[in-house]
Design an enzyme around this catalytic site. Structure first.
Site, PDB file in Angstrom:
ATOM      1  N   PRO A 197     -24.413 -25.845 187.389  1.00  0.00           N
ATOM      2  CA  PRO A 197     -23.456 -24.788 186.943  1.00  0.00           C
ATOM      3  C   PRO A 197     -23.397 -23.542 187.760  1.00  0.00           C
ATOM      4  CG  PRO A 197     -25.432 -24.982 185.810  1.00  0.00           C
ATOM      5  CD  PRO A 197     -25.381 -25.971 186.482  1.00  0.00           C
ATOM      6  N   ASN A 198     -21.971 -23.032 187.472  1.00  0.00           N
ATOM      7  CA  ASN A 198     -21.650 -21.549 187.970  1.00  0.00           C
ATOM      8  C   ASN A 198     -21.469 -21.484 189.472  1.00  0.00           C
ATOM      9  OD1 ASN A 198     -21.243 -20.557 185.304  1.00  0.00           O
ATOM     10  ND2 ASN A 198     -23.407 -20.479 184.946  1.00  0.00           N
TER      11      ASN A 198
ATOM     12  N   ARG B 234     -19.049 -14.441 192.326  1.00  0.00           N
ATOM     13  CA  ARG B 234     -20.238 -14.405 191.380  1.00  0.00           C
ATOM     14  C   ARG B 234     -21.490 -13.536 191.880  1.00  0.00           C
ATOM     15  NH1 ARG B 234     -24.441 -19.149 190.088  1.00  0.00           N
ATOM     16  NH2 ARG B 234     -25.507 -18.239 188.545  1.00  0.00           N
TER      17      ARG B 234
ATOM     18  N   TYR C 276     -25.999 -13.358 195.726  1.00  0.00           N
ATOM     19  CA  TYR C 276     -25.546 -14.657 196.082  1.00  0.00           C
ATOM     20  C   TYR C 276     -24.764 -14.564 197.377  1.00  0.00           C
ATOM     21  CZ  TYR C 276     -27.314 -16.580 191.667  1.00  0.00           C
ATOM     22  OH  TYR C 276     -28.113 -16.608 190.716  1.00  0.00           O
TER      23      TYR C 276
ATOM     24  N   ASN D 159     -28.711 -28.402 194.342  1.00  0.00           N
ATOM     25  CA  ASN D 159     -29.016 -27.074 193.754  1.00  0.00           C
ATOM     26  C   ASN D 159     -28.895 -26.986 192.289  1.00  0.00           C
ATOM     27  OD1 ASN D 159     -29.370 -24.544 192.725  1.00  0.00           O
ATOM     28  ND2 ASN D 159     -27.966 -23.718 194.459  1.00  0.00           N
TER      29      ASN D 159
ATOM     30  N   ALA E 165     -28.979 -23.074 187.177  1.00  0.00           N
ATOM     31  CA  ALA E 165     -29.668 -22.524 186.115  1.00  0.00           C
ATOM     32  C   ALA E 165     -30.632 -23.809 185.205  1.00  0.00           C
ATOM     33  CB  ALA E 165     -28.709 -22.105 185.110  1.00  0.00           C
TER      34      ALA E 165
ATOM     35  N   ASP F  62     -36.245 -35.611 184.837  1.00  0.00           N
ATOM     36  CA  ASP F  62     -36.475 -37.083 184.515  1.00  0.00           C
ATOM     37  C   ASP F  62     -35.488 -38.103 185.458  1.00  0.00           C
ATOM     38  OD1 ASP F  62     -38.681 -36.265 182.801  1.00  0.00           O
ATOM     39  OD2 ASP F  62     -37.555 -36.738 181.038  1.00  0.00           O
TER      40      ASP F  62
ATOM     41  N   GLU G 236     -34.365 -30.037 197.000  1.00  0.00           N
ATOM     42  CA  GLU G 236     -33.726 -29.174 196.065  1.00  0.00           C
ATOM     43  C   GLU G 236     -33.652 -27.603 196.933  1.00  0.00           C
ATOM     44  OE1 GLU G 236     -36.854 -28.016 193.333  1.00  0.00           O
ATOM     45  OE2 GLU G 236     -35.726 -26.170 192.403  1.00  0.00           O
TER      46      GLU G 236
ATOM     47  N   HIS H 196     -31.778 -23.437 196.898  1.00  0.00           N
ATOM     48  CA  HIS H 196     -31.328 -22.447 196.070  1.00  0.00           C
ATOM     49  C   HIS H 196     -31.005 -21.324 197.151  1.00  0.00           C
ATOM     50  CE1 HIS H 196     -33.054 -23.990 192.184  1.00  0.00           C
ATOM     51  NE2 HIS H 196     -34.013 -24.152 193.008  1.00  0.00           N
ATOM     52  N   LEU H 197     -29.935 -20.651 197.001  1.00  0.00           N
ATOM     53  CA  LEU H 197     -29.431 -19.630 197.643  1.00  0.00           C
ATOM     54  C   LEU H 197     -30.528 -18.391 197.647  1.00  0.00           C
ATOM     55  CD1 LEU H 197     -26.087 -20.125 196.090  1.00  0.00           C
ATOM     56  CD2 LEU H 197     -26.229 -19.947 198.405  1.00  0.00           C
TER      57      LEU H 197
ATOM     58  N   ARG I 165     -37.324 -13.033 191.582  1.00  0.00           N
ATOM     59  CA  ARG I 165     -36.246 -12.861 190.778  1.00  0.00           C
ATOM     60  C   ARG I 165     -36.792 -12.593 189.138  1.00  0.00           C
ATOM     61  NH1 ARG I 165     -30.865 -16.074 191.278  1.00  0.00           N
ATOM     62  NH2 ARG I 165     -30.177 -14.062 189.885  1.00  0.00           N
TER      63      ARG I 165
END
Ligand code: DQA
Length: 146
Positions: free
Chosen positions: A11-12, A19, A24, A75, A78, A88, A99, A101-102, A108
């Site tokens: 999401p996003n 953003r 980011y 990624n 959230a 799951d 996985e 993440h930026l 954070r």
């Protein structure tokens, strides 16, 4: 046959570029995808890239992915911090998964400092901006060729 890798942006991430640029950066999702496609072409693998803001849609996608793809680059955005359902789904699919993440989620807010996803993937790469995706893809390719 060409290997196929599924890339999921949560999401996003469609809003990258506008953003929270201080967190980011200014790079857009389209630019990240183009970088990934460049690496994939060089390494002779195919990518299927999907962005979704919907948890159930991501769960469905992962559920159907085992038969179609050799590996998953995700990624979860959230949902990293909240989604038992996505965790799951990844555990059930039992496919090679990295996985990314930026940002470095451990530097954070406290609510981001836990990934429900990390325990069910081969590895996690974070904190390198868009480069996290490239490193993640390269790590997956290494795992596929092992
Ligand atoms: C993110 C980190 C998450 O905490 C956040 O909700 C995101 C992006 C990252 O790539 O740094 O949307 O996954």
């Amino acid at each position: 046959m060409l290997k196929k890798i599924l890339v999921i942006h949560g999401p996003n991430l469609n809003l990258l570029g506008q953003r929270e640029p201080a967190v980011y950066g200014r790079i857009t999702l389209k630019q990240i995808n183009n970088e990934l496609i460049k690496v994939a072409k060089k390494k002779k693998v195919n990518l299927k890239i999907v962005q979704s803001n919907h948890e159930g849609e991501i769960v469905d996608l992962i559920g159907k992915s085992k038969a179609k793809y050799s590996a998953l680059l995700i990624n979860p955005a959230a949902y990293t911090h909240t989604s038992v359902a996505i965790r799951d789904a990844i555990a059930a699919a039992n496919m090679l998964t990295v996985e990314v993440h930026l940002s470095n989620i451990y530097s954070r807010e406290e609510f981001r400092q836990k990934s429900l996803i990390s325990p069910v993937v081969q590895g996690t790469i974070m904190g390198f901006g868009a480069k996290s995706y490239i490193l993640g893809l390269e790590a997956l390719l290494d795992l596929i060729h092992k």
